[in-house]
Write a protein that holds these residues in place. Structure first.
Motif: not given
Length: 371
Positions: A221-222, A229-230, A235-237, A333-340
């Motif tokens: 995480t750190d 980007g990541i 941070r949101a998590f 966000t995870l869905d978009r990142v996974g598709r991209l």
């Protein structure tokens, strides 16, 4: 520093566990599955079993390293300690669960508090699993592609070069460069490759060990919080875990400032420092919502929701709603990142492997064209 500020600093410091009783102590890192522990104990207490009988039942079902913390718990309970004191001395539980149990001992609703903790842990586990699954597949693709490229450069290219050199024709500069790289890697001694493989195995072993001791997640995480980007995803998590765990502790009877201080480790490094400042300001009399907003820990929506919660006293419900907002945004966000990321990785791997193959066959194409 004011007295409330000192209390917050004390809440942020890790509590010192009492010395283990002679005859058993949990080894460092022998952590239980807290979600399962809280859920099982809550179920048995609600069914009418005593706390000691519940722990003995868990001990009978436990295997491996999970048995040691339960042995310490039952031994300390027989010596007259409370459950929270025994858990703290055991060293196998996180501060959030300790605070939940300690508060429930005062309010008398331990089954409900443990059930809420288990539900919160389940939500966090599901969201964490989605994040991990979004990263595992790309990591596997990159690993397999790396092995394929190394095999081509070390084994295939040097042997292909022998065929090309017998033709006696001038090769393109890119093909000569590729052959040079392949021969350089092929010339590396076998002992060096074995040492590199041993180093990789050692790193994997350390990673697995750190994961079992629950140290790997904090380190990753750190590291991820420093990557553009990541960083926003991590941070949101952290904000989602922070809000949901804080709501759970407040609902269990922990004072709000102390509850948020106990959840500071769920945030990334920069947000932890910002939370420290916000809690000190709030303990001095400033509104909590405004202090969190000034520290960039909540946005405008969070500010207005928490302002209303401070007036109505339903702070735990507002924190849960904010956690739901973070969860939904993170899932999108995870869905978009996974598709991209998957098509981009496939494209990049295809270009690298295909480029190596084309550069190997380019001299043959030129030779065939000249005949």
């Amino acid at each position: 520093m004011s007295r409330p500020g000192k209390a917050l600093v004390a809440a942020r410091q890790p509590a010192r566990a009492k010395p283990a009783l002679r005859g058993g102590s949990a080894r460092p890192g022998a952590l239980l599955d807290e979600e399962q522990f809280a859920d099982d104990v809550s179920l048995m207490l609600s069914s009418g079993l005593s706390l000691m009988d519940s722990l003995k039942t868990l001990r009978e079902r436990a295997a491996g390293g999970a048995a040691q913390p339960l042995d310490v718990l039952t031994k300390r309970l027989t010596q007259g300690e409370s459950l929270s004191q025994a858990m703290q001395a055991c060293g196998a539980f996180r501060p959030a669960l300790l605070a939940c149990v300690r508060a429930s001992e005062l309010t008398g609703d331990m089954p409900d508090s443990l059930r809420r903790y288990a539900a919160n842990a389940a939500r966090v586990r599901i969201l964490r699993a989605r994040m991990v699954s979004a990263l595992v597949y790309p990591a596997l693709l990159v690993s397999v592609a790396t092995l394929v490229v190394v095999f081509l450069l070390v084994y295939v290219v040097p042997r292909f070069a022998l065929v090309l050199e017998t033709s006696g024709r001038e090769m393109p500069a890119t093909s000569r460069a590729l052959i040079g790289v392949g021969r350089a890697l092929h010339a590396v001694p076998t002992a060096a490759w074995l040492a590199l493989a041993g180093l990789v195995v050692w790193v994997v072993y350390l990673a697995v060990r750190a994961a079992r001791e629950r140290r790997l997640e904090a380190r990753l995480t750190d590291m991820a919080s420093r990557i553009p980007g990541i960083r926003d995803i991590v941070r949101a998590f952290g904000h989602s875990q922070f809000a949901r765990s804080g709501a759970m502790l407040v609902r269990s009877g922990v004072p709000v400032l102390k509850a948020l201080a106990m959840c500071r480790d769920l945030l990334v490094g920069s947000d932890r420092t910002a939370l420290d400042r916000a809690l000190v300001v709030s303990s001095a009399g400033a509104p909590l919502a405004q202090a969190l907003f000034n520290a960039d820990l909540v946005d405008t929506l969070g500010l207005r929701v928490l302002r209303v919660a401070e007036q109505t006293g339903a702070l735990e419900a507002s924190l849960e709603r904010l956690a739901d907002v973070h969860d939904r945004a993170l899932e999108r966000t995870l869905d978009r990142v996974g598709r991209l990321i998957e098509p981009l990785l496939m494209l990049g791997i295809g270009l690298v492997v295909g480029g190596i193959v084309v550069l190997m066959y380019l001299p043959i194409f030129q030779l065939a064209a000249s005949i």
